[in-house]
Design a protein around this motif. Structure first.
Motif, PDB file in Angstrom:
ATOM      1  N   VAL A   1       0.839  -1.203   0.000  1.00  0.00           N
ATOM      2  CA  VAL A   1       0.000   0.000   0.000  1.00  0.00           C
ATOM      3  C   VAL A   1       0.871   1.249   0.000  1.00  0.00           C
ATOM      4  CG1 VAL A   1      -1.587   1.360   1.421  1.00  0.00           C
ATOM      5  CG2 VAL A   1      -2.025  -1.073   1.038  1.00  0.00           C
ATOM      6  N   ILE A   2       1.944   1.253   0.780  1.00  0.00           N
ATOM      7  CA  ILE A   2       2.865   2.400   0.825  1.00  0.00           C
ATOM      8  C   ILE A   2       3.452   2.658  -0.559  1.00  0.00           C
ATOM      9  CG2 ILE A   2       5.113   3.176   1.695  1.00  0.00           C
ATOM     10  CD1 ILE A   2       4.375   1.784   4.364  1.00  0.00           C
ATOM     11  N   ARG A   3       3.874   1.596  -1.225  1.00  0.00           N
ATOM     12  CA  ARG A   3       4.458   1.740  -2.559  1.00  0.00           C
ATOM     13  C   ARG A   3       3.449   2.318  -3.553  1.00  0.00           C
ATOM     14  NH1 ARG A   3       4.000  -1.127  -6.900  1.00  0.00           N
ATOM     15  NH2 ARG A   3       2.949  -2.850  -5.827  1.00  0.00           N
ATOM     16  N   LYS A   4       2.221   1.802  -3.530  1.00  0.00           N
ATOM     17  CA  LYS A   4       1.199   2.266  -4.472  1.00  0.00           C
ATOM     18  C   LYS A   4       0.806   3.715  -4.212  1.00  0.00           C
ATOM     19  CE  LYS A   4      -0.717  -2.321  -5.431  1.00  0.00           C
ATOM     20  NZ  LYS A   4      -1.846  -3.279  -5.224  1.00  0.00           N
ATOM     21  N   LEU A   5       0.732   4.098  -2.949  1.00  0.00           N
ATOM     22  CA  LEU A   5       0.398   5.490  -2.617  1.00  0.00           C
ATOM     23  C   LEU A   5       1.503   6.436  -3.051  1.00  0.00           C
ATOM     24  CD1 LEU A   5      -1.157   4.907   0.917  1.00  0.00           C
ATOM     25  CD2 LEU A   5      -2.368   5.807  -1.081  1.00  0.00           C
ATOM     26  N   ASN A   6       2.741   6.047  -2.836  1.00  0.00           N
ATOM     27  CA  ASN A   6       3.861   6.884  -3.285  1.00  0.00           C
ATOM     28  C   ASN A   6       3.862   7.041  -4.795  1.00  0.00           C
ATOM     29  OD1 ASN A   6       5.263   7.789  -0.959  1.00  0.00           O
ATOM     30  ND2 ASN A   6       6.129   5.743  -0.641  1.00  0.00           N
ATOM     31  N   ASP A   7       3.509   5.968  -5.509  1.00  0.00           N
ATOM     32  CA  ASP A   7       3.447   6.032  -6.978  1.00  0.00           C
ATOM     33  C   ASP A   7       2.412   7.047  -7.445  1.00  0.00           C
ATOM     34  OD1 ASP A   7       5.410   4.148  -7.210  1.00  0.00           O
ATOM     35  OD2 ASP A   7       4.045   2.461  -7.607  1.00  0.00           O
ATOM     36  N   LYS A   8       1.371   7.270  -6.626  1.00  0.00           N
ATOM     37  CA  LYS A   8       0.317   8.221  -6.956  1.00  0.00           C
ATOM     38  C   LYS A   8       0.576   9.610  -6.374  1.00  0.00           C
ATOM     39  CE  LYS A   8      -2.496   5.392  -9.163  1.00  0.00           C
ATOM     40  NZ  LYS A   8      -2.938   5.610 -10.568  1.00  0.00           N
ATOM     41  N   GLY A   9       1.716   9.772  -5.701  1.00  0.00           N
ATOM     42  CA  GLY A   9       2.030  11.068  -5.122  1.00  0.00           C
ATOM     43  C   GLY A   9       1.252  11.381  -3.857  1.00  0.00           C
ATOM     44  N   ILE A  10       0.756  10.348  -3.169  1.00  0.00           N
ATOM     45  CA  ILE A  10      -0.018  10.518  -1.934  1.00  0.00           C
ATOM     46  C   ILE A  10       0.832  10.097  -0.737  1.00  0.00           C
ATOM     47  CG2 ILE A  10      -2.087   9.806  -0.661  1.00  0.00           C
ATOM     48  CD1 ILE A  10      -3.340   9.118  -3.418  1.00  0.00           C
ATOM     49  N   ALA A  11       0.930  10.943   0.263  1.00  0.00           N
ATOM     50  CA  ALA A  11       1.690  10.597   1.468  1.00  0.00           C
ATOM     51  C   ALA A  11       1.030   9.390   2.132  1.00  0.00           C
ATOM     52  CB  ALA A  11       1.720  11.771   2.431  1.00  0.00           C
ATOM     53  N   PRO A  12       1.776   8.302   2.338  1.00  0.00           N
ATOM     54  CA  PRO A  12       1.157   7.099   2.907  1.00  0.00           C
ATOM     55  C   PRO A  12       0.734   7.257   4.373  1.00  0.00           C
ATOM     56  CG  PRO A  12       3.123   6.539   1.651  1.00  0.00           C
ATOM     57  CD  PRO A  12       3.125   8.026   1.814  1.00  0.00           C
ATOM     58  N   ILE A  13       1.684   7.634   5.244  1.00  0.00           N
ATOM     59  CA  ILE A  13       1.405   7.691   6.681  1.00  0.00           C
ATOM     60  C   ILE A  13       1.812   9.048   7.239  1.00  0.00           C
ATOM     61  CG2 ILE A  13       1.851   6.654   8.951  1.00  0.00           C
ATOM     62  CD1 ILE A  13       2.609   4.062   7.520  1.00  0.00           C
ATOM     63  N   ALA A  14       0.887   9.744   7.863  1.00  0.00           N
ATOM     64  CA  ALA A  14       1.207  11.015   8.516  1.00  0.00           C
ATOM     65  C   ALA A  14       1.981  10.740   9.797  1.00  0.00           C
ATOM     66  CB  ALA A  14      -0.070  11.780   8.841  1.00  0.00           C
ATOM     67  N   LEU A  15       3.058  11.502  10.001  1.00  0.00           N
ATOM     68  CA  LEU A  15       3.853  11.370  11.223  1.00  0.00           C
ATOM     69  C   LEU A  15       4.303  12.754  11.665  1.00  0.00           C
ATOM     70  CD1 LEU A  15       5.342   9.646  13.350  1.00  0.00           C
ATOM     71  CD2 LEU A  15       7.266   9.473  11.748  1.00  0.00           C
ATOM     72  N   GLY A  16       4.239  12.998  12.962  1.00  0.00           N
ATOM     73  CA  GLY A  16       4.756  14.236  13.544  1.00  0.00           C
ATOM     74  C   GLY A  16       5.650  13.879  14.706  1.00  0.00           C
ATOM     75  N   ASN A  17       6.945  13.710  14.443  1.00  0.00           N
ATOM     76  CA  ASN A  17       7.857  13.155  15.444  1.00  0.00           C
ATOM     77  C   ASN A  17       8.854  14.175  15.977  1.00  0.00           C
ATOM     78  OD1 ASN A  17       8.480  10.735  16.902  1.00  0.00           O
ATOM     79  ND2 ASN A  17      10.404  10.606  15.755  1.00  0.00           N
ATOM     80  N   LYS A  18       8.454  15.428  15.995  1.00  0.00           N
ATOM     81  CA  LYS A  18       9.350  16.477  16.481  1.00  0.00           C
ATOM     82  C   LYS A  18       9.798  16.225  17.913  1.00  0.00           C
ATOM     83  CE  LYS A  18       9.572  21.523  16.987  1.00  0.00           C
ATOM     84  NZ  LYS A  18       8.796  22.800  16.804  1.00  0.00           N
ATOM     85  N   ALA A  19       8.880  15.771  18.772  1.00  0.00           N
ATOM     86  CA  ALA A  19       9.210  15.542  20.179  1.00  0.00           C
ATOM     87  C   ALA A  19       9.840  14.177  20.421  1.00  0.00           C
ATOM     88  CB  ALA A  19       7.962  15.694  21.045  1.00  0.00           C
TER      89      ALA A  19
END
Length: 442
Positions: free
Chosen positions: A183-201
């Motif tokens: 799924v990650i590969r297919k989403l990247n192929d479509k230019g869609i971010a697969p998983i949102a992450l906010g790891n600043k902290a």
């Protein structure tokens, strides 16, 4: 113990008694005057999410209902709050009442004599005490004493997904690791971010992704042995394998650009707006999204558990989770300050507070029926989900604060490609042994 002061009526009676006493002495004090009891409160309910708004409302109501108690309140942003509490603990300067976590924080503070039990409060309100789900109060119990009452139930690793994106791209919600990578590969192929992450902290990758992923690989028994350093170490191959899977996510392009400079609130809103197909986050995301996303956006969100891992030793039908936070009571709060502090703790975690918390789209570990008309559709879905799965440990609940920070920093480097799994494992093992040395020497 005297019954805590929790209502205007009791406060009025007390003022009347003191006023009568004042007219019988000749010290020149104004009739009815009373010196207020001051207590300090620290919390991290600083945001505009529904849960924070509900908690601040409870505090304001307490102040109105108890004019004889003066609250000195300090609010902190969530990301920096835990560090602030640990700093105050090291200086033996904790406030009278403060938000604290179950697990290692409760255990460490209790053993150091920094906090005192709330046994008498629980005894004063047996129906409230008996209303908690099994194991909930035990999460705040050390040496036979209970030091707080749970204010929530916190699954940390729910896989949220955008139903519209999956439908438009003809994708199936992944149930295995191989399916997730596909799924990650297919989403990247479509230019869609697969998983949102906010790891600043740093804690998000550890608490929301790695704790659950690692348990699926190693199994819970291995982790508990590693915590006790009895027959398991973080340098074991099985743990290195878990770290390798985290590395594989980063190398597959699972996360959006700039994730390392984004906090978890920004991450949740990015996902809610449909700018990423998935998000691995805790139950706390529900109250933030309910406050800031539209009903249409919320209806597009689904929820499930993380995929199973290849040859994993853990339970794949589980989420990492914890009883959550409670209000700690400083050992320095005595006499009138203790009475006032206990009253505040009850006001923020009693039955009415539990109901308001649930209606703010925050899960609770208290037996109470859910009114679906008062919560978002995705909250109701997650509510059903967590009742059908098992809970596994969250790493930073069991690790010492110092060791958890080593893991957080190690995962940051792992995802950035500046450290290898074996390096992170070795650093964690060294930090864990070092943090355990003082306890073993006593």
């Amino acid at each position: 113990m005297k019954k805590p002061i929790v209502s205007v009526g009791i406060g009025v009676i007390l003022l009347a008694v003191l006023a009568a006493c004042g007219t019988n002495n000749d010290e020149g004090k104004e009739a009815g005057a009373e010196e207020k009891t001051q207590i300090t409160l620290w919390h991290n309910f600083n945001g505009n999410d529904l849960r924070s708004l509900a908690m601040r409302s409870l505090i304001e109501t307490f102040q109105i209902n108890n004019p004889q108690i003066e609250l000195k309140v300090e609010k902190f942003v969530s990301d920096g709050y835990r560090a602030k509490v640990m700093e105050a603990a090291k200086a033996d300067n904790l406030p009278d009442v403060f938000v604290m976590w179950s697990g290692s924080m409760t255990s460490d503070f209790a053993q150091a004599g920094l906090i005192q039990p709330i046994n008498e409060l629980l005894g004063e309100y047996p129906e409230w005490r008996d209303g908690f789900m099994p194991g909930s109060l035990e999460a705040f119990t050390e040496g036979g004493n209970t030091y707080s009452a749970p204010m929530g139930l916190t699954p940390t690793s729910i896989l949220y997904y955008n139903k519209s994106i999956f439908l438009e791209q003809k994708l199936t919600v992944p149930q295995t690791w191989e399916q997730l990578l596909d799924v990650i590969r297919k989403l990247n192929d479509k230019g869609i971010a697969p998983i949102a992450l906010g790891n600043k902290a740093g804690w998000v990758a550890q608490s929301s992704i790695f704790s659950s992923l690692a348990d699926r690989v190693t199994g819970t028994d291995w982790f508990m042995k590693a915590i006790a350093q009895e027959g398991a170490a973080y340098t074991d191959r099985v743990f290195v394998d878990a770290l390798t899977y985290m590395q594989e996510l980063a190398e597959a392009g699972a996360f959006q650009k700039g994730y390392a400079n984004m906090d978890n609130l920004e991450m949740e809103l990015l996902f809610a707006r449909g700018e990423a197909a998935m998000m691995i986050d805790g139950g706390w995301a529900l109250t933030n999204m309910a406050a800031n996303a539209t009903n249409e956006e919320l209806r597009r969100i689904g929820a499930t558990v993380l995929p199973s891992m290849p040859e994993g030793l853990g339970n794949s039908r589980s989420v990492s989770g914890v009883t959550g936070i409670g209000m700690g009571l400083s050992s320095k709060a005595q006499d009138e300050r203790k009475e006032a502090a206990l009253a505040l703790i009850y006001a923020m975690s009693g039955p009415e507070a539990q109901r308001k918390t649930l209606e703010s789209n925050q899960l609770v570990s208290y037996k109470i029926d859910l009114d679906r008309n008062k919560v978002s559709s995705i909250f109701a879905e997650v509510y059903e989900l967590v009742t059908s799965v098992d809970f596994t440990p969250v790493y930073d609940v069991y690790l010492s604060s110092e060791t958890a920070e080593v893991l957080n920093e190690g995962l940051k480097k792992l995802l950035a490609g500046t450290a290898e799994p074996e390096e992170v494992a070795a650093s964690l093992q060294e930090a864990h042994v070092r943090s355990a040395e003082p306890a073993r020497s006593e």
